[in-house]
Scaffold this motif. Sequence first.
Motif, short mmCIF file in Angstrom:
data_model
loop_
_atom_site.label_atom_id
_atom_site.label_comp_id
_atom_site.label_asym_id
_atom_site.label_seq_id
_atom_site.Cartn_x
_atom_site.Cartn_y
_atom_site.Cartn_z
N THR A 26 -76.46 85.16 -52.07
CA THR A 26 -77.03 84.99 -53.41
C THR A 26 -76.11 85.69 -54.41
OG1 THR A 26 -78.31 87.03 -53.33
CG2 THR A 26 -79.37 85.02 -52.46
N ALA A 27 -76.33 85.42 -55.68
CA ALA A 27 -75.54 86.10 -56.71
C ALA A 27 -75.73 87.62 -56.62
CB ALA A 27 -75.93 85.59 -58.09
N LYS A 28 -76.95 88.04 -56.35
CA LYS A 28 -77.23 89.47 -56.23
C LYS A 28 -76.46 90.07 -55.05
CE LYS A 28 -80.86 92.89 -55.74
NZ LYS A 28 -82.26 93.18 -55.55
N GLN A 29 -76.42 89.37 -53.93
CA GLN A 29 -75.68 89.86 -52.76
C GLN A 29 -74.19 89.96 -53.06
OE1 GLN A 29 -77.19 86.82 -50.11
NE2 GLN A 29 -78.27 88.37 -48.89
N VAL A 30 -73.67 89.01 -53.81
CA VAL A 30 -72.25 89.05 -54.20
C VAL A 30 -71.98 90.30 -55.03
CG1 VAL A 30 -70.48 87.94 -55.61
CG2 VAL A 30 -71.87 86.57 -54.04
N LEU A 31 -72.81 90.55 -56.02
CA LEU A 31 -72.61 91.72 -56.87
C LEU A 31 -72.75 93.02 -56.08
CD1 LEU A 31 -74.47 90.56 -60.08
CD2 LEU A 31 -72.00 90.68 -59.69
N GLU A 32 -73.69 93.07 -55.16
CA GLU A 32 -73.85 94.26 -54.32
C GLU A 32 -72.63 94.47 -53.43
OE1 GLU A 32 -78.73 94.29 -54.01
OE2 GLU A 32 -77.57 93.28 -52.43
N ALA A 33 -72.08 93.40 -52.89
CA ALA A 33 -70.88 93.51 -52.05
C ALA A 33 -69.68 93.99 -52.86
CB ALA A 33 -70.58 92.17 -51.39
N ILE A 34 -69.54 93.48 -54.07
CA ILE A 34 -68.45 93.92 -54.95
C ILE A 34 -68.61 95.41 -55.26
CG2 ILE A 34 -67.47 93.71 -57.27
CD1 ILE A 34 -68.15 90.67 -57.07
N ASP A 35 -69.81 95.84 -55.61
CA ASP A 35 -70.06 97.25 -55.90
C ASP A 35 -69.73 98.12 -54.70
OD1 ASP A 35 -70.88 96.73 -58.48
OD2 ASP A 35 -73.02 96.87 -58.03
N LYS A 36 -70.13 97.68 -53.50
CA LYS A 36 -69.88 98.45 -52.28
C LYS A 36 -68.37 98.58 -52.03
CE LYS A 36 -71.06 98.51 -47.38
NZ LYS A 36 -71.75 97.80 -46.29
N ASP A 37 -67.64 97.48 -52.18
CA ASP A 37 -66.19 97.52 -51.99
C ASP A 37 -65.51 98.42 -53.01
OD1 ASP A 37 -66.38 95.78 -49.88
OD2 ASP A 37 -65.51 94.06 -50.93
N ARG A 38 -65.93 98.32 -54.26
CA ARG A 38 -65.33 99.15 -55.30
C ARG A 38 -65.63 100.62 -55.07
NH1 ARG A 38 -66.02 97.75 -61.09
NH2 ARG A 38 -63.98 98.69 -61.27
N GLN A 39 -66.82 100.93 -54.56
CA GLN A 39 -67.16 102.33 -54.27
C GLN A 39 -66.23 102.90 -53.20
OE1 GLN A 39 -69.48 104.24 -56.01
NE2 GLN A 39 -68.29 105.81 -54.97
N LYS A 40 -65.91 102.10 -52.20
CA LYS A 40 -64.96 102.54 -51.16
C LYS A 40 -63.61 102.89 -51.79
CE LYS A 40 -66.85 99.66 -47.47
NZ LYS A 40 -66.59 98.49 -46.62
N LEU A 41 -63.17 102.06 -52.74
CA LEU A 41 -61.89 102.32 -53.41
C LEU A 41 -61.98 103.56 -54.29
CD1 LEU A 41 -60.98 98.63 -54.34
CD2 LEU A 41 -59.89 100.04 -52.59
N PHE A 42 -63.10 103.75 -54.98
CA PHE A 42 -63.29 104.97 -55.79
C PHE A 42 -63.22 106.21 -54.89
CE2 PHE A 42 -66.16 102.33 -58.76
CZ PHE A 42 -65.13 102.11 -59.67
N ASP A 43 -63.93 106.15 -53.76
CA ASP A 43 -63.96 107.29 -52.85
C ASP A 43 -62.58 107.60 -52.29
OD1 ASP A 43 -66.70 107.42 -53.30
OD2 ASP A 43 -67.23 106.43 -51.40
#
Length: 47
Positions: A26-43
Amino acid sequence: MEVGISFWDSTSIGNYIQENLAGKKTAKQVLEAIDKDRQKLFDAQSK
């Protein structure tokens, strides 16, 4: 657009969008996956 965005992996995001268009996410799942990936890069950046 992507040049001005830090912590952005266009390949992964493109895959997520394709999954959305194919009905796998879903669109929500896509946004959650993007946020999760970006958090890994931030960390990784803060280490």
